[in-house]
Structures are given as C-alpha cells and as structure tokens.
Design a protein around this motif. Structure first.
Motif, PDB file in Angstrom:
ATOM      1  N   CYS A 191       0.901  -1.535  -0.019  1.00  0.00           N
ATOM      2  CA  CYS A 191      -0.007   0.212   0.593  1.00  0.00           C
ATOM      3  C   CYS A 191       1.087   1.298   0.157  1.00  0.00           C
ATOM      4  CB  CYS A 191      -0.706  -0.048   0.803  1.00  0.00           C
ATOM      5  SG  CYS A 191      -1.929   1.666   1.245  1.00  0.00           S
ATOM      6  N   ALA A 192       2.248   1.687   0.771  1.00  0.00           N
ATOM      7  CA  ALA A 192       2.801   2.267   1.212  1.00  0.00           C
ATOM      8  C   ALA A 192       2.707   2.481  -0.085  1.00  0.00           C
ATOM      9  CB  ALA A 192       3.833   2.069   2.021  1.00  0.00           C
ATOM     10  N   CYS A 193       3.442   2.046  -1.218  1.00  0.00           N
ATOM     11  CA  CYS A 193       4.262   1.595  -2.639  1.00  0.00           C
ATOM     12  C   CYS A 193       3.132   2.610  -3.548  1.00  0.00           C
ATOM     13  CB  CYS A 193       5.002   0.567  -3.193  1.00  0.00           C
ATOM     14  SG  CYS A 193       6.675  -0.043  -1.939  1.00  0.00           S
ATOM     15  N   SER A 194       2.449   2.172  -3.651  1.00  0.00           N
ATOM     16  CA  SER A 194       1.260   2.768  -4.341  1.00  0.00           C
ATOM     17  C   SER A 194      -0.151   3.344  -4.063  1.00  0.00           C
ATOM     18  CB  SER A 194       0.396   1.319  -4.498  1.00  0.00           C
ATOM     19  OG  SER A 194      -0.275   0.489  -3.603  1.00  0.00           O
ATOM     20  N   ALA A 195      -0.313   3.607  -2.552  1.00  0.00           N
ATOM     21  CA  ALA A 195      -1.255   4.883  -2.330  1.00  0.00           C
ATOM     22  C   ALA A 195      -0.831   5.740  -2.773  1.00  0.00           C
ATOM     23  CB  ALA A 195      -1.446   4.661  -1.074  1.00  0.00           C
ATOM     24  N   GLY A 196       0.474   6.324  -2.687  1.00  0.00           N
ATOM     25  CA  GLY A 196       1.009   8.103  -2.907  1.00  0.00           C
ATOM     26  C   GLY A 196       1.054   7.737  -4.065  1.00  0.00           C
ATOM     27  N   ALA A 197       1.058   7.900  -5.355  1.00  0.00           N
ATOM     28  CA  ALA A 197       0.783   6.934  -6.248  1.00  0.00           C
ATOM     29  C   ALA A 197      -0.704   7.718  -7.274  1.00  0.00           C
ATOM     30  CB  ALA A 197       1.754   6.144  -7.865  1.00  0.00           C
TER      31      ALA A 197
END
Length: 339
Positions: A191-197
């Motif tokens: 989630c950390a790796c994708s939610a910012g995007a």
C-alpha cells in the motif's frame, strides 16, 4: 543494524513526515494521545517529550517515492505517508498486547505501562486518525488511495488473526504461513508503495506494478524479521533473544522446519508442539533444530528470491532513474539487517 547504509530517502522522509505525523496525533483525545506518543517514542511514560526518534520511516519513505514515481513532488505523498505510518503504529500497539511482548525499541511496551485497555484504545484512535488524515487531502485521487489503505488494513488484520490461529494448531503448512506473512506485513508495504501514486492520479497500471514490488519487498522484510526473531540479538530487535520461540510462534523458519520431513524437524515437533513452555535450554535446542531441519536456509533463500522478484517488477515500470534507485536502496536495506 544493517550492512546497507540507511538510504537518504528515508532520512528525508522522516524530516518531511514527522511534523505532519505529530499534527495528526494532536487530533487524538488527550489520554490516548499520551499512550500513542509514548509508543511512537515522542513522550516518556509521564507525558514529557523525549529525544527519541520513533520508527525508521521506511513506509513513509516508500509512500513519498510512490508519489514521485507518478511524476509528483514528494510532498504530495505526505498524507499517504502519515496514514500508512499511523496504521503501522495501530498494528504494533495491538500486536504487543496479543503477543504479550513486554519490550519494543529497547523500552517497555505501551500496554505494560498504561494497561491493556488503554493500549487497545490508543491503537483504535491511531487507526481512526490515519483515515482522517488521508480523507482530509481532498484531491481526486483520495478515494482510490483510501480504498488501498482500508484494503491493506483489512488484510493486515486477517494476517494477525491467522497468526493467532496458528499458535493453537499443529498442522500449519508452509504455504499458509507465507500467505499469512503476505497479509500481516506485505499488504501495508505494498500500500505504501502504490497509494502515493494513486493519490496523485497515477494510472492503475503503475499503481499495480508498484504494489507488486511492495508485496515482494514486504514478504522479504517479514522473512528477515522471522529470522531475527530467532537468531537476532536483542540490540537489533529491541526484544529478548529467541523471542519468537519463547512465544511459541509459527514463524516461517519454524514452519519450514516442521514441514521438512527431516529428523531435526521431527525432534522439533516433539519439543515445540507440546503445550508446556520451553525452558531456556530447550529454547536454544529448538533454535538449533530449526536450523538443522533447514528452516533457516529456506527462509534466507526465499527472502533473496522475493527481493529479486521485487526488483524485476520495478524494472518493468520504466521509472525515473533516481526513483528506481531509491526504491532498490530501501528494498536492500530492509532485507539486509544484521542477524
């Protein structure tokens, strides 16, 4: 703590996210704010400020990189970075209670200081604050980012539930154990790796690729954590030596050994699966049997395989060179902790 130097992006994340994290904590009611502040390291048990640095800010760093991967400035990822770190704090507050852990980051856990009820309520308050921070962003991408966070939180809870269930079972398979680790740890890192995007309006294809990267990094991270839970020193883990064996956990090295069909695995089953707690000498013997049965070797190899898979996912995304390099640095750091 690691042979790989702490990536600069992690230090930057701490500087960017810490003020917003403290601001989010101010929204928690006073009694629970004190418990949460103690747990994170901002406060001592009397509520006075400390000079401690909280967590390593690895998940916030990944969230900021996620926004940069979509072409946005790192600051646009701060709401996700704060939300993910608060969910992580929520999980640790509850996890310490469930596991009966008395020490975290080299000091007493929150529940031992303030009581079980206060620690559980503080975890609930922190989780609510995480959602409030993210929803307050107001950008068009807030809905998919929030969905990613709530889905990851549900998976985290599922993983914790399975972890508890495994403690009472004698037939846990290795596939079940790895799947549990994927929910308990890897889901939030993905989630950390994708939610910012997602928050900055990235295409779904980019977010999916970043999530795949994060899932494999998260699994590798948990596998290394399982190794540290048996063979790590208390100076590194902040917990007593052999902590996972003392707690009777069905961690990946243990389950790999129990399912190894080896003499060492059979001896381990006789020792580890009995209802009585292990003595100090038996804990040392159990660690040796896990290693003799191949549990340590399998876990180390699987962690390396997951790290390689994560890097392949990243290579497919055609990210800016500096963002790609910083993702790889963090992945190497979290999987190369000394043990």
């Amino acid at each position: 703590m690691s042979r790989v130097e702490l990536p600069e992006s992690v230090s930057t994340a701490h500087d960017l996210v810490e003020p917003a994290l403290r601001q989010a904590a101010e929204g928690i009611c006073a009694p629970m704010r004190r418990v949460a502040g103690y747990h994170h390291g901002w406060l001592d048990r009397t509520g006075q400020p400390t000079d401690m640095i909280g967590g390593k800010a690895l998940r916030p760093a990944l969230a900021l990189l996620s926004a940069r991967a979509a072409g946005a400035p790192a600051r646009r990822g701060i709401p996700v970075a704060v939300a993910v770190e608060l969910v992580h704090d929520f999980s640790l507050l509850h996890d310490d209670v469930m596991d009966g852990d008395t020490e975290r980051r080299h000091r007493p856990t929150a529940w031992t200081v303030f009581g079980v009820s206060s620690a559980v309520l503080a975890g609930d308050a922190v989780l609510t604050a995480a959602l409030e921070v993210l929803l307050a962003d107001g950008s068009p991408g807030v809905l998919p980012a929030s969905r990613a966070l709530t889905s990851a939180t549900q998976r985290l809870i599922t993983g914790q539930a399975r972890d508890l269930e495994f403690e009472g079972r004698t037939d846990v398979t290795l596939a079940e154990c790895v799947a549990m680790a994927g929910d308990k740890t890897a889901a939030l890192i993905a989630c950390a790796c994708s939610a910012g995007a997602l928050l900055v309006g990235a295409p779904e294809s980019l977010a999916r690729g970043l999530a795949r990267f994060g899932h494999d990094v998260g699994l590798a991270f948990q596998l290394v954590d399982d190794l540290l839970g048996i063979w790590g020193s208390s100076q590194i883990t902040g917990k007593p030596v052999l902590a996972d064996l003392r707690a009777g956990k069905k961690s990946v090295p243990v389950v790999a050994a129990l399912n190894s069909d080896t003499p060492g695995g059979a001896r381990l089953a006789d020792l580890y699966l009995r209802p009585e707690p292990l003595t100090g000498e038996e804990l040392v013997l159990a660690a040796k049997l896990v290693e003799d049965a191949g549990g340590r070797e399998w876990t180390e190899a699987e962690a390396a395989r997951r790290l390689a898979a994560a890097e392949r996912h990243l290579d497919e995304l055609n990210l800016p060179r500096d963002v790609h390099a910083e993702f790889v640095q963090i992945a190497c750091f979290v999987t190369d902790r000394d043990r």
